[in-house]
Design an enzyme around this catalytic site. Structure first.
Site, PDB file in Angstrom:
ATOM      1  N   GLU A 124     -18.747  -3.268  -0.997  1.00 59.32           N
ATOM      2  CA  GLU A 124     -18.266  -3.850   0.260  1.00 59.32           C
ATOM      3  C   GLU A 124     -18.308  -2.857   1.413  1.00 59.32           C
ATOM      4  OE1 GLU A 124     -14.995  -6.441  -2.246  1.00 59.32           O
ATOM      5  OE2 GLU A 124     -14.329  -5.217  -0.570  1.00 59.32           O
ATOM      6  N   CYS A 139     -16.233   0.753   7.677  1.00 58.36           N
ATOM      7  CA  CYS A 139     -15.605   1.241   6.449  1.00 58.36           C
ATOM      8  C   CYS A 139     -16.625   1.118   5.319  1.00 58.36           C
ATOM      9  CB  CYS A 139     -14.356   0.407   6.176  1.00 58.36           C
ATOM     10  SG  CYS A 139     -13.550   0.847   4.648  1.00 58.36           S
ATOM     11  N   CYS A 146     -14.279   1.927  -9.354  1.00 61.13           N
ATOM     12  CA  CYS A 146     -13.611   3.234  -9.248  1.00 61.13           C
ATOM     13  C   CYS A 146     -13.029   3.584 -10.600  1.00 61.13           C
ATOM     14  CB  CYS A 146     -12.499   3.166  -8.187  1.00 61.13           C
ATOM     15  SG  CYS A 146     -11.760   4.773  -7.817  1.00 61.13           S
ATOM     16  N   CYS A 150      -5.649   3.217  -9.449  1.00 62.94           N
ATOM     17  CA  CYS A 150      -4.371   3.214  -8.738  1.00 62.94           C
ATOM     18  C   CYS A 150      -3.767   1.822  -8.895  1.00 62.94           C
ATOM     19  CB  CYS A 150      -4.567   3.558  -7.262  1.00 62.94           C
ATOM     20  SG  CYS A 150      -5.271   5.187  -7.036  1.00 62.94           S
ATOM     21  N   CYS A 153      -4.266  -1.024  -6.204  1.00 61.40           N
ATOM     22  CA  CYS A 153      -5.597  -1.164  -5.606  1.00 61.40           C
ATOM     23  C   CYS A 153      -6.452  -2.112  -6.431  1.00 61.40           C
ATOM     24  CB  CYS A 153      -6.269   0.196  -5.509  1.00 61.40           C
ATOM     25  SG  CYS A 153      -7.985   0.087  -4.944  1.00 61.40           S
ATOM     26  N   GLU A 204     -14.047   6.551  -5.025  1.00 60.92           N
ATOM     27  CA  GLU A 204     -13.451   7.825  -4.636  1.00 60.92           C
ATOM     28  C   GLU A 204     -14.583   8.751  -4.156  1.00 60.92           C
ATOM     29  OE1 GLU A 204     -10.502   9.489  -4.067  1.00 60.92           O
ATOM     30  OE2 GLU A 204     -11.987  11.001  -3.592  1.00 60.92           O
ATOM     31  N   SER A 235     -11.599   9.518   3.072  1.00 55.77           N
ATOM     32  CA  SER A 235     -10.296   9.286   2.453  1.00 55.77           C
ATOM     33  C   SER A 235     -10.365   9.600   0.964  1.00 55.77           C
ATOM     34  CB  SER A 235      -9.899   7.821   2.659  1.00 55.77           C
ATOM     35  OG  SER A 235      -8.706   7.542   1.964  1.00 55.77           O
ATOM     36  N   SER A 257      -4.619   9.830   0.545  1.00 51.81           N
ATOM     37  CA  SER A 257      -3.825   8.684   0.097  1.00 51.81           C
ATOM     38  C   SER A 257      -2.629   9.201  -0.686  1.00 51.81           C
ATOM     39  CB  SER A 257      -4.692   7.773  -0.780  1.00 51.81           C
ATOM     40  OG  SER A 257      -5.721   7.221  -0.005  1.00 51.81           O
ATOM     41  N   ASN A 334      -1.351  -4.884   0.801  1.00 51.75           N
ATOM     42  CA  ASN A 334      -2.129  -6.118   0.897  1.00 51.75           C
ATOM     43  C   ASN A 334      -2.215  -6.724  -0.505  1.00 51.75           C
ATOM     44  OD1 ASN A 334      -3.872  -8.067   1.715  1.00 51.75           O
ATOM     45  ND2 ASN A 334      -5.405  -6.676   2.558  1.00 51.75           N
ATOM     46  N   CYS A 377      -9.200  -4.719  -0.487  1.00 54.57           N
ATOM     47  CA  CYS A 377     -10.530  -4.178  -0.710  1.00 54.57           C
ATOM     48  C   CYS A 377     -10.913  -4.335  -2.185  1.00 54.57           C
ATOM     49  CB  CYS A 377     -10.537  -2.703  -0.328  1.00 54.57           C
ATOM     50  SG  CYS A 377     -12.114  -1.941  -0.621  1.00 54.57           S
TER      51      CYS A 377
HETATM   52  N1  SAH Z   1     -10.512   6.227  -3.091  1.00 55.01           N
HETATM   53  C1  SAH Z   1     -10.172   6.655  -1.792  1.00 55.01           C
HETATM   54  C2  SAH Z   1     -10.797   5.823  -0.692  1.00 55.01           C
HETATM   55  C3  SAH Z   1     -10.806   4.348  -0.896  1.00 55.01           C
HETATM   56  S1  SAH Z   1      -9.239   3.522  -0.919  1.00 55.01           S
HETATM   57  C4  SAH Z   1      -8.670   6.727  -1.635  1.00 55.01           C
HETATM   58  O1  SAH Z   1      -7.962   6.269  -2.502  1.00 55.01           O
HETATM   59  O2  SAH Z   1      -8.241   7.283  -0.628  1.00 55.01           O
HETATM   60  C5  SAH Z   1      -8.877   3.454   0.825  1.00 55.01           C
HETATM   61  C6  SAH Z   1      -7.420   3.169   1.156  1.00 55.01           C
HETATM   62  O3  SAH Z   1      -7.079   1.797   0.883  1.00 55.01           O
HETATM   63  C7  SAH Z   1      -6.469   4.037   0.369  1.00 55.01           C
HETATM   64  O4  SAH Z   1      -5.511   4.641   1.191  1.00 55.01           O
HETATM   65  C8  SAH Z   1      -5.839   3.029  -0.538  1.00 55.01           C
HETATM   66  O5  SAH Z   1      -4.616   3.471  -0.943  1.00 55.01           O
HETATM   67  C9  SAH Z   1      -5.796   1.787   0.318  1.00 55.01           C
HETATM   68  N2  SAH Z   1      -5.546   0.562  -0.460  1.00 55.01           N
HETATM   69  C10 SAH Z   1      -5.991   0.260  -1.692  1.00 55.01           C
HETATM   70  N3  SAH Z   1      -5.501  -0.931  -2.107  1.00 55.01           N
HETATM   71  C11 SAH Z   1      -4.731  -1.413  -1.118  1.00 55.01           C
HETATM   72  C12 SAH Z   1      -3.936  -2.605  -0.960  1.00 55.01           C
HETATM   73  N4  SAH Z   1      -3.874  -3.534  -1.897  1.00 55.01           N
HETATM   74  N5  SAH Z   1      -3.264  -2.760   0.207  1.00 55.01           N
HETATM   75  C13 SAH Z   1      -3.353  -1.832   1.185  1.00 55.01           C
HETATM   76  N6  SAH Z   1      -4.057  -0.678   1.084  1.00 55.01           N
HETATM   77  C14 SAH Z   1      -4.744  -0.471  -0.055  1.00 55.01           C
HETATM   78 FE1  SF4 Z   2      -9.974   4.258  -6.445  1.00 53.84          FE
HETATM   79 FE2  SF4 Z   2      -8.948   4.748  -3.967  1.00 53.84          FE
HETATM   80 FE3  SF4 Z   2      -8.542   2.377  -5.219  1.00 53.84          FE
HETATM   81 FE4  SF4 Z   2      -7.338   4.576  -6.113  1.00 53.84          FE
HETATM   82  S1  SF4 Z   2      -7.017   3.599  -4.080  1.00 53.84           S
HETATM   83  S2  SF4 Z   2      -8.372   3.013  -7.387  1.00 53.84           S
HETATM   84  S3  SF4 Z   2      -8.906   6.118  -5.767  1.00 53.84           S
HETATM   85  S4  SF4 Z   2     -10.507   3.189  -4.538  1.00 53.84           S
END
Ligand code: SAH
Ligand code: SF4
Length: 400
Positions: A124, A139, A146, A150, A153, A204, A235, A257, A334, A377
């Site tokens: 995406e 973005c 990944c 997390c 996510c 990541e 990020s 993050s 989100n 995302c």
């Molecule tokens: N892997 C990297 C970059 C991609 S994630 C990282 O973790 O920083 C980009 C951002 O989107 C991160 O800050 C992540 O915490 C946030 N994110 C992921 N899932 C989300 C959700 N459900 N609601 C809001 N932010 C989210």
């Molecule tokens: Fe991967 Fe970033 Fe999502 Fe964590 S927040 S699972 S590092 S994409």
């Protein structure tokens, strides 16, 4: 004795990493018909390709301009190159783009692309317009899926399929520019819609550093897209050993993050914390070579109701980052189907933001954008795969 043991271990470790990067490697740059994609090559690699067909180095400069400054994908449009050479190039090379499998535009003009690459994998890319100015950010994804899982996510629920190659990373930005008719690249810092890159899509970026670095070097090249490193933000969830390298080699802005201020909680939310705990991560931020008062590190903090949003959390956050040129982005969670969390109340977010602001850090609350199309995302790719799978099972079902 111990020396040889160390050497052995290192070799095992090296093999493991190598096996992994082969496993997760992007598809080869050559198409099935033998032609090679020129996008994603460094300047030296481009010159080498041309040397192989007997062309002089100045041709690489010429082609670079057409590919990355003019955004041309068709050799026959390269007016400074004579027709016979245009044809010779077209026989051997292509200037590729990912294919837009889905494009959705939100009521607030946020646009989400699901790009499909040559091997059918998808990732995406989102264009997020600035509310006040006539510009915006793209973005970009760095991996398909990944490995880091997390808890909040959606991308983390998808097993890593593979790394994106440099061509696929830079290709997302170029294809987005195609969609907005934003070629040629502006000279200098002229405001344009697609004037900023944030590496905040799927994956990541510091686990795919080589490809990300190559793509960003291409994007920053002054004779092409020419984005300043100040207009790029990477990020990371906290791959500590790669943070310094990113700062000294690329010099882009860093976003971290963080999401939790105590190891027990961060271990749960961002499992990578078990490997690189908060103290190590914050220390790496203090050393980040490309940070200054003019270029602050962004700490991203997702607001999860009843999990990480108390005034005590806010005070601990302020204590942790004291003295770092930083700002704190508060991100309302989100939700996505099956997620275990809820977004914090507005009152809790305001209280948290107030404490951070009173300590002297800017603490904007990121307003949800494109909610009608976006959701979290990673969801678009899942939806696309689901509908394709359903389509396939429908097709394979015997006709009634
Ligand atoms: N892997 C990297 C970059 C991609 S994630 C990282 O973790 O920083 C980009 C951002 O989107 C991160 O800050 C992540 O915490 C946030 N994110 C992921 N899932 C989300 C959700 N459900 N609601 C809001 N932010 C989210
Ligand atoms: Fe991967 Fe970033 Fe999502 Fe964590 S927040 S699972 S590092 S994409």
């Amino acid at each position: 004795m111990s020396g040889s043991l160390t050497a052995e271990l290192t070799e095992v470790e090296r093999d493991r990493i190598l096996a992994k990067s082969v496993l997760f490697a992007p598809p080869p740059a050559r198409l099935a018909d033998g032609r090679r994609d020129l996008v994603g090559l460094s300047r030296a690699e481009l010159a080498a390709e041309l040397a192989e067909i007997g062309e002089k180095p100045f041709r690489a400069k010429q082609l670079w301009h057409w590919i990355y400054h003019q955004g041309v994908t068709d050799f026959s449009r390269m007016s400074s190159i004579a027709r016979p050479l245009q044809e010779k190039l077209a026989e051997r090379f292509v200037i590729g783009r990912p294919e837009a499998a889905t494009v959705q535009t939100s009521e607030d003009a946020t646009r989400k692309f699901l790009f499909r690459f040559r091997d059918g994998q998808e990732a995406e890319t989102v264009y997020i317009p600035d509310r006040e100015e006539d510009r915006g950010a793209v973005c970009i994804s760095s991996q398909v899926g990944c490995t880091l899982s997390c808890r909040f996510c959606h991308t983390g629920t998808q097993a890593l399929v593979r790394n994106l190659g440099a061509a696929e990373i830079v290709g997302q930005f170029m294809a987005a520019r195609d969609a907005y008719g934003e070629w040629p690249s502006p000279k200098g810092e002229t405001p344009r819609l697609l004037s900023t890159i944030v590496l905040m899509g799927m994956g990541e970026p510091l686990y795919n550093y080589e490809n990300v670095a190559k793509a960003m070097t291409i994007v920053m090249d002054n004779e092409g897209i020419a984005l300043s490193r100040r207009r790029i933000t990477l990020s990371t969830s906290g791959v500590v050993p790669m943070v310094e390298r990113c700062g000294s080699e690329l010099g882009v802005n860093l976003a971290v993050s963080l999401h939790a201020v105590r190891d027990e909680l961060r271990d749960e939310l961002v499992p990578l914390n078990r490997k690189y705990p908060i103290a190590e991560l914050i220390a790496a931020c203090r050393r980040y070579p490309a940070a200054s008062n003019a270029r602050r590190i962004t700490f991203e903090y997702i607001m999860l109701r009843g999990v990480n949003d108390t005034p005590a959390d806010a005070r601990e956050l302020v204590r942790l980052i004291a003295g770092i040129p930083a700002k704190v982005n508060l991100i309302p969670f989100n939700p996505w189907p099956g997620s275990r969390f809820e977004v914090s109340t507005k009152a809790a977010i305001d209280r948290f933001a107030g404490i951070v602001m009173d300590a002297g850090f800017s603490s904007p609350v990121r307003s949800p954008r494109g909610q009608d199309i976006l959701a979290a995302c990673g969801q678009l790719r899942t939806a696309s795969r689901r509908s394709r799978d359903e389509g396939e099972s429908r097709r394979s079902r015997p006709a009634a």
